[in-house]
Design an enzyme around this catalytic site. Structure first.
Site, PDB file in Angstrom:
ATOM      1  N   LYS A   1       5.685  -4.688 -10.330  1.00 17.82           N
ATOM      2  CA  LYS A   1       6.427  -5.230  -9.178  1.00 17.82           C
ATOM      3  C   LYS A   1       7.404  -6.309  -9.646  1.00 17.82           C
ATOM      4  CE  LYS A   1       2.665  -4.044  -6.089  1.00 17.82           C
ATOM      5  NZ  LYS A   1       1.376  -4.429  -5.514  1.00 17.82           N
TER       6      LYS A   1
ATOM      7  N   GLN B   1      -1.970  -9.803  -4.417  1.00 21.84           N
ATOM      8  CA  GLN B   1      -2.485  -8.529  -4.924  1.00 21.84           C
ATOM      9  C   GLN B   1      -3.959  -8.337  -4.563  1.00 21.84           C
ATOM     10  OE1 GLN B   1      -0.620  -6.062  -6.492  1.00 21.84           O
ATOM     11  NE2 GLN B   1      -2.490  -4.878  -6.238  1.00 21.84           N
TER      12      GLN B   1
ATOM     13  N   ASP C   1       3.975  -6.906   2.683  1.00 22.08           N
ATOM     14  CA  ASP C   1       2.960  -5.849   2.576  1.00 22.08           C
ATOM     15  C   ASP C   1       2.616  -5.292   3.966  1.00 22.08           C
ATOM     16  OD1 ASP C   1       2.086  -4.890   0.188  1.00 22.08           O
ATOM     17  OD2 ASP C   1       0.560  -6.434  -0.143  1.00 22.08           O
TER      18      ASP C   1
END
Ligand code: NDP
Length: 293
Positions: A52, A96, A119
């Protein structure tokens, strides 16, 4: 003839479009910023965070990679999230998953500024997806799946879509997205899970099967009808002595078995995976643009 839905090529198309939007933002003196927070040293999470960060840099985004030790406390993590919430250079924040067990992940998600929750897991963004409010953020994997279908010119409107799996990351949001009114939606959606009876009869009635269950090669030819479109979300490790790593990655669909019956199918790897990261970048650019309004 089976058509391979190539996630890498479609992701490249997304990046061409994003580069233009990023250049336009930079010409106005704004650089979209993405912060990725990793707690602990899980190798798979570390690899995801690395890719990412790499993609952010390649696109010229302001990239913040925060690596915190495995014994980070909830309080310390919430402190970092609060800092990032306040940082005007950061438009998107991602923590994460999965964090170490002392961390209450749901509380961390609730602590994110929903305007930076790229997200799409914050309750406010989940509600916006259910409401069809386009200012919200949709989780990256379902958003990527919808884009794959649109770019591959698969008819979604009126199609019977069977989703295997009901997680908050894939199953539920993809069902909500595809049943929405309008472009990329209007599907009739069935969501199946581990308690579903007569699964094969249900999947055989599908025009589009989306498999997100985390079971290697679960979907076989007997699950689908001729001419089906298959989206394989699964990423599963199976032992493979011929591979230097000792394993290889396979999907939830038995590709060799199912592909001959499919009108179109995604490979693993190279299908949904590349789209997930492309949609993260896309959500970050969207967050930046929305912050200017
Ligand atoms: P979860 O483990 O959170 O959810 C799995 C879902 O599958 C559950 O709803 C479960 O049902 C259902 N399920 C399990 N076994 C069966 C079965 N035999 N028949 C029908 N349904 C079943 O997984 P995720 O949604 O997080 O991930 C699914 C897969 O997608 C994984 O392989 C993951 O690695 C992959 N993934 C890939 C991404 C990408 O970018 N390509 C991103 C995210 C995930 P129940 O609710 O009843 O337990």
């Amino acid at each position: 003839m089976t058509n391979l839905i190539d996630g890498k090529t479609i992701a490249e198309k997304v990046y061409v479009d994003l580069r233009e939007k990023i250049a336009e933002l930079k010409s106005r003196g704004v650089t979209p910023g993405l912060a990725v927070v990793l707690v602990g040293d899980d190798p798979a999470s570390r690899a995801y965070v690395r890719s990412k960060d790499k993609m952010s840099r390649e696109l010229g985004l302001h990239s913040v990679k925060l690596e915190l030790p495995a014994n980070t406390t909830q309080q310390e993590l919430l402190g970092k999230v609060a800092e990032l919430n306040r940082d005007p250079k950061v438009h998107g924040i991602l923590v994460q998953s999965p964090p170490p067990k002392q961390i209450d992940e749901a509380a961390v998600i609730r602590a994110l500024d929903p305007r930076k929750d790229v997200d799409g897991f914050h309750p406010e963004n989940v509600a916006k997806l259910a409401l069809g409010d386009e200012t919200g953020f949709v989780p990256c994997t379902p958003l990527g799946i919808q884009r794959l279908l649109i770019e591959s010119k698969i008819d979604i409107s009126g199609a019977h879509v069977v989703v295997l799996g009901r997680s908050m990351i894939v199953g539920k949001p993809i069902a909500l997205l595809l049943m929405q009114k309008g472009k990329g939606g209007d599907a009739t959606v069935t969501v199946a899970h581990s308690r579903t009876k007569n699964l094969e009869a249900i999947t055989r009635s599908a025009d589009i099967v989306i498999a997100a269950i985390g079971r290697a090669h679960f979907v076989k030819a007997g699950h689908v009808r001729d001419g089906v479109v298959v989206i394989d979300v699964g990423i599963n490790r199976v032992e493979d002595a011929t591979n230097a790593r000792g394993y290889r990655l396979v999907g939830d669909v038995d590709f060799e078995n199912v592909a001959p019956k499919a009108k179109a199918i995604t490979p693993v790897p190279g299908g949904v995976g590349p789209m997930t990261i492309a949609m993260l970048m896309s959500n970050t650019v969207k967050a930046c643009r929305q912050s200017l309004k």
